[in-house]
Write a protein that holds these residues in place. Structure first.
Motif, PDB file in Angstrom:
ATOM      1  N   ALA A   1      44.225  40.074 -39.114  1.00 22.23           N
ATOM      2  CA  ALA A   1      44.549  39.264 -40.283  1.00 22.23           C
ATOM      3  C   ALA A   1      44.069  39.944 -41.557  1.00 22.23           C
ATOM      4  CB  ALA A   1      43.926  37.878 -40.150  1.00 22.23           C
ATOM      5  N   ARG A   2      42.874  40.492 -41.515  1.00 25.14           N
ATOM      6  CA  ARG A   2      42.341  41.170 -42.707  1.00 25.14           C
ATOM      7  C   ARG A   2      43.199  42.373 -43.084  1.00 25.14           C
ATOM      8  NH1 ARG A   2      35.676  40.994 -42.362  1.00 25.14           N
ATOM      9  NH2 ARG A   2      35.513  38.747 -41.912  1.00 25.14           N
ATOM     10  N   ARG A   3      43.658  43.122 -42.085  1.00 24.02           N
ATOM     11  CA  ARG A   3      44.507  44.276 -42.382  1.00 24.02           C
ATOM     12  C   ARG A   3      45.823  43.838 -43.025  1.00 24.02           C
ATOM     13  NH1 ARG A   3      42.351  46.236 -37.402  1.00 24.02           N
ATOM     14  NH2 ARG A   3      44.150  45.416 -36.262  1.00 24.02           N
ATOM     15  N   LEU A   4      46.405  42.751 -42.501  1.00 22.25           N
ATOM     16  CA  LEU A   4      47.666  42.267 -43.057  1.00 22.25           C
ATOM     17  C   LEU A   4      47.473  41.763 -44.487  1.00 22.25           C
ATOM     18  CD1 LEU A   4      49.021  40.365 -39.923  1.00 22.25           C
ATOM     19  CD2 LEU A   4      50.006  42.427 -40.944  1.00 22.25           C
ATOM     20  N   VAL A   5      46.372  41.051 -44.708  1.00 19.54           N
ATOM     21  CA  VAL A   5      46.102  40.543 -46.054  1.00 19.54           C
ATOM     22  C   VAL A   5      45.923  41.695 -47.024  1.00 19.54           C
ATOM     23  CG1 VAL A   5      44.423  39.305 -47.478  1.00 19.54           C
ATOM     24  CG2 VAL A   5      45.140  38.343 -45.277  1.00 19.54           C
ATOM     25  N   ASN A   6      45.131  42.674 -46.650  1.00 20.03           N
ATOM     26  CA  ASN A   6      44.873  43.788 -47.558  1.00 20.03           C
ATOM     27  C   ASN A   6      46.112  44.645 -47.788  1.00 20.03           C
ATOM     28  OD1 ASN A   6      42.310  43.185 -48.283  1.00 20.03           O
ATOM     29  ND2 ASN A   6      41.303  44.683 -46.972  1.00 20.03           N
ATOM     30  N   ALA A   7      46.968  44.760 -46.776  1.00 17.46           N
ATOM     31  CA  ALA A   7      48.207  45.505 -46.978  1.00 17.46           C
ATOM     32  C   ALA A   7      49.045  44.849 -48.066  1.00 17.46           C
ATOM     33  CB  ALA A   7      48.991  45.575 -45.665  1.00 17.46           C
ATOM     34  N   LEU A   8      49.104  43.511 -48.036  1.00 19.86           N
ATOM     35  CA  LEU A   8      49.845  42.793 -49.072  1.00 19.86           C
ATOM     36  C   LEU A   8      49.175  42.967 -50.436  1.00 19.86           C
ATOM     37  CD1 LEU A   8      51.948  40.675 -50.065  1.00 19.86           C
ATOM     38  CD2 LEU A   8      50.281  38.917 -49.448  1.00 19.86           C
ATOM     39  N   LEU A   9      47.850  42.821 -50.487  1.00 14.27           N
ATOM     40  CA  LEU A   9      47.151  42.895 -51.765  1.00 14.27           C
ATOM     41  C   LEU A   9      47.235  44.295 -52.374  1.00 14.27           C
ATOM     42  CD1 LEU A   9      43.957  40.745 -51.065  1.00 14.27           C
ATOM     43  CD2 LEU A   9      46.200  40.026 -51.871  1.00 14.27           C
ATOM     44  N   GLU A  10      47.203  45.310 -51.531  1.00 13.71           N
ATOM     45  CA  GLU A  10      47.341  46.677 -52.039  1.00 13.71           C
ATOM     46  C   GLU A  10      48.760  46.925 -52.547  1.00 13.71           C
ATOM     47  OE1 GLU A  10      46.152  48.988 -48.734  1.00 13.71           O
ATOM     48  OE2 GLU A  10      43.993  48.648 -49.036  1.00 13.71           O
ATOM     49  N   GLU A  11      49.741  46.354 -51.846  1.00 16.92           N
ATOM     50  CA  GLU A  11      51.134  46.517 -52.262  1.00 16.92           C
ATOM     51  C   GLU A  11      51.382  45.826 -53.596  1.00 16.92           C
ATOM     52  OE1 GLU A  11      55.115  47.730 -52.071  1.00 16.92           O
ATOM     53  OE2 GLU A  11      53.416  48.313 -50.808  1.00 16.92           O
ATOM     54  N   GLU A  12      50.703  44.705 -53.821  1.00 21.48           N
ATOM     55  CA  GLU A  12      50.898  43.937 -55.058  1.00 21.48           C
ATOM     56  C   GLU A  12      49.618  43.970 -55.890  1.00 21.48           C
ATOM     57  OE1 GLU A  12      52.325  40.031 -54.190  1.00 21.48           O
ATOM     58  OE2 GLU A  12      54.055  40.747 -53.063  1.00 21.48           O
ATOM     59  N   SER A  13      49.075  45.144 -56.061  1.00 20.61           N
ATOM     60  CA  SER A  13      47.771  45.287 -56.714  1.00 20.61           C
ATOM     61  C   SER A  13      47.762  44.816 -58.164  1.00 20.61           C
ATOM     62  CB  SER A  13      47.307  46.745 -56.642  1.00 20.61           C
ATOM     63  OG  SER A  13      48.253  47.596 -57.286  1.00 20.61           O
ATOM     64  N   GLY A  14      48.916  44.730 -58.783  1.00 20.87           N
ATOM     65  CA  GLY A  14      48.958  44.294 -60.171  1.00 20.87           C
ATOM     66  C   GLY A  14      49.040  42.798 -60.335  1.00 20.87           C
ATOM     67  N   ASN A  15      49.143  42.062 -59.230  1.00 24.35           N
ATOM     68  CA  ASN A  15      49.253  40.612 -59.290  1.00 24.35           C
ATOM     69  C   ASN A  15      47.943  39.958 -58.842  1.00 24.35           C
ATOM     70  OD1 ASN A  15      51.976  40.825 -60.010  1.00 24.35           O
ATOM     71  ND2 ASN A  15      52.624  40.876 -57.867  1.00 24.35           N
ATOM     72  N   ALA A  16      47.686  38.760 -59.336  1.00 30.08           N
ATOM     73  CA  ALA A  16      46.498  38.006 -58.929  1.00 30.08           C
ATOM     74  C   ALA A  16      46.790  37.256 -57.635  1.00 30.08           C
ATOM     75  CB  ALA A  16      46.092  37.028 -60.023  1.00 30.08           C
ATOM     76  N   HIS A  17      45.855  37.361 -56.677  1.00 29.17           N
ATOM     77  CA  HIS A  17      45.988  36.685 -55.396  1.00 29.17           C
ATOM     78  C   HIS A  17      44.695  35.947 -55.074  1.00 29.17           C
ATOM     79  CE1 HIS A  17      49.120  39.797 -55.078  1.00 29.17           C
ATOM     80  NE2 HIS A  17      49.722  38.989 -54.223  1.00 29.17           N
ATOM     81  N   LEU A  18      44.817  35.010 -54.151  1.00 28.48           N
ATOM     82  CA  LEU A  18      43.656  34.262 -53.696  1.00 28.48           C
ATOM     83  C   LEU A  18      43.859  33.951 -52.219  1.00 28.48           C
ATOM     84  CD1 LEU A  18      42.025  31.257 -55.599  1.00 28.48           C
ATOM     85  CD2 LEU A  18      42.071  31.404 -53.117  1.00 28.48           C
ATOM     86  N   ALA A  19      42.924  34.389 -51.379  1.00 25.03           N
ATOM     87  CA  ALA A  19      42.991  34.098 -49.948  1.00 25.03           C
ATOM     88  C   ALA A  19      42.116  32.891 -49.638  1.00 25.03           C
ATOM     89  CB  ALA A  19      42.539  35.303 -49.132  1.00 25.03           C
ATOM     90  N   VAL A  20      42.592  32.032 -48.742  1.00 34.68           N
ATOM     91  CA  VAL A  20      41.859  30.817 -48.395  1.00 34.68           C
ATOM     92  C   VAL A  20      41.971  30.597 -46.887  1.00 34.68           C
ATOM     93  CG1 VAL A  20      43.896  29.423 -48.947  1.00 34.68           C
ATOM     94  CG2 VAL A  20      41.670  28.327 -48.790  1.00 34.68           C
ATOM     95  N   ARG A  21      40.893  30.158 -46.287  1.00 35.49           N
ATOM     96  CA  ARG A  21      40.916  29.804 -44.868  1.00 35.49           C
ATOM     97  C   ARG A  21      41.275  28.330 -44.722  1.00 35.49           C
ATOM     98  NH1 ARG A  21      38.846  33.854 -41.743  1.00 35.49           N
ATOM     99  NH2 ARG A  21      37.390  35.303 -42.727  1.00 35.49           N
ATOM    100  N   THR A  22      42.016  28.021 -43.667  1.00 43.65           N
ATOM    101  CA  THR A  22      42.389  26.637 -43.384  1.00 43.65           C
ATOM    102  C   THR A  22      41.761  26.204 -42.065  1.00 43.65           C
ATOM    103  OG1 THR A  22      44.455  27.394 -42.372  1.00 43.65           O
ATOM    104  CG2 THR A  22      44.537  26.759 -44.690  1.00 43.65           C
TER     105      THR A  22
END
Length: 236
Positions: free
Chosen positions: A198-219
């Motif tokens: 999960a961490r790898r998938l999240v970081n892949a997205l965040l690196e791809e969209e490095s210019g955008n603001a993101h927020l990860a949350v656990r449910t």
């Protein structure tokens, strides 16, 4: 069920008065984005049998758009015959004599297990305990979304470091309609994925969209949801 409103349901199990008084049980009720939740505790209040209808009218006043009361003729009939039944262990659809008189969403809530109810520390709205906690404060879904997923929330640009995953916000669920009001969308939702994957998938997205603001949350189901600011809401 005698009636209800935005925060309380009232029921009686007996119209046999003691010294002219019957006992109504007041059950807390929470209206949430995920549906109505019935509380797992109740309080007792004594009502003069002769004034039970007036009490219901005043307690569940029509000014509250969610207020309702049972048909007066049914209350009068049950009072006249001194109807009585054992106190139920829990308030569910099998324990309620007049389920058909309840609003549909309240009737549906009776089919679900009751839950501990708390009061939102910000707006005082009733909510489900521990579903939305931020900085050790019990919040309703609306205030949690506004505080955590709003402009002042823990947004980041770029990939998360390992230490960031240890302090991700946690909540029962994210509510898309509430996100929409904030100008926020769901960029990624992971459920049943091993933590490191999960961490790898999240970081892949965040690196791809490095210019955008993101927020990860656990449910609460063990998933991770990544939120993304919509373009028109991007920070200056």
């Amino acid at each position: 069920m005698l009636g209800g409103n935005s925060n309380t349901l009232a029921f009686v199990n007996s119209f046999r008065p003691e010294r002219g008084t019957i006992t109504a049980r007041l059950v807390p009720i929470a209206w949430t984005p995920a549906g109505v939740v019935i509380g797992d505790t109740w309080q007792n209040v004594g009502i003069p049998l002769s004034g039970v209808i007036d009490w219901a009218d005043k307690t569940f006043a029509p000014e509250d758009e969610r207020a309702f009361i049972a048909p007066v003729r049914d209350i009068e009939l049950l009072a006249r015959v001194e109807w009585s039944a054992p106190i139920p262990e829990r308030v569910d659809e099998d324990a309620v004599l007049n389920v058909e008189d309840l609003p549909e969403d309240v009737a549906e809530a009776l089919a679900n297990p009751p839950a501990a109810i708390a009061q939102c520390a910000a707006c005082r709205r009733l909510c489900v305990r521990d579903e939305f906690v931020w900085k050790e404060r019990q919040l309703c879904a609306w205030d949690y979304h506004a505080q955590v997923f709003g402009k002042r929330g823990p947004w980041r640009e770029g990939a998360y470091e390992e230490r960031h995953y240890e302090s991700l916000p946690f909540c029962a669920y994210v509510a898309p309609p509430l996100l929409e009001e904030l100008g926020v969308g769901v960029a990624l939702s992971l459920d049943g994925v091993a933590e490191q994957s999960a961490r790898r998938l999240v970081n892949a997205l965040l690196e791809e969209e490095s210019g955008n603001a993101h927020l990860a949350v656990r449910t609460k189901d063990g998933g991770i949801c990544v939120l993304r600011e919509k373009a028109e809401q991007a920070r200056d």
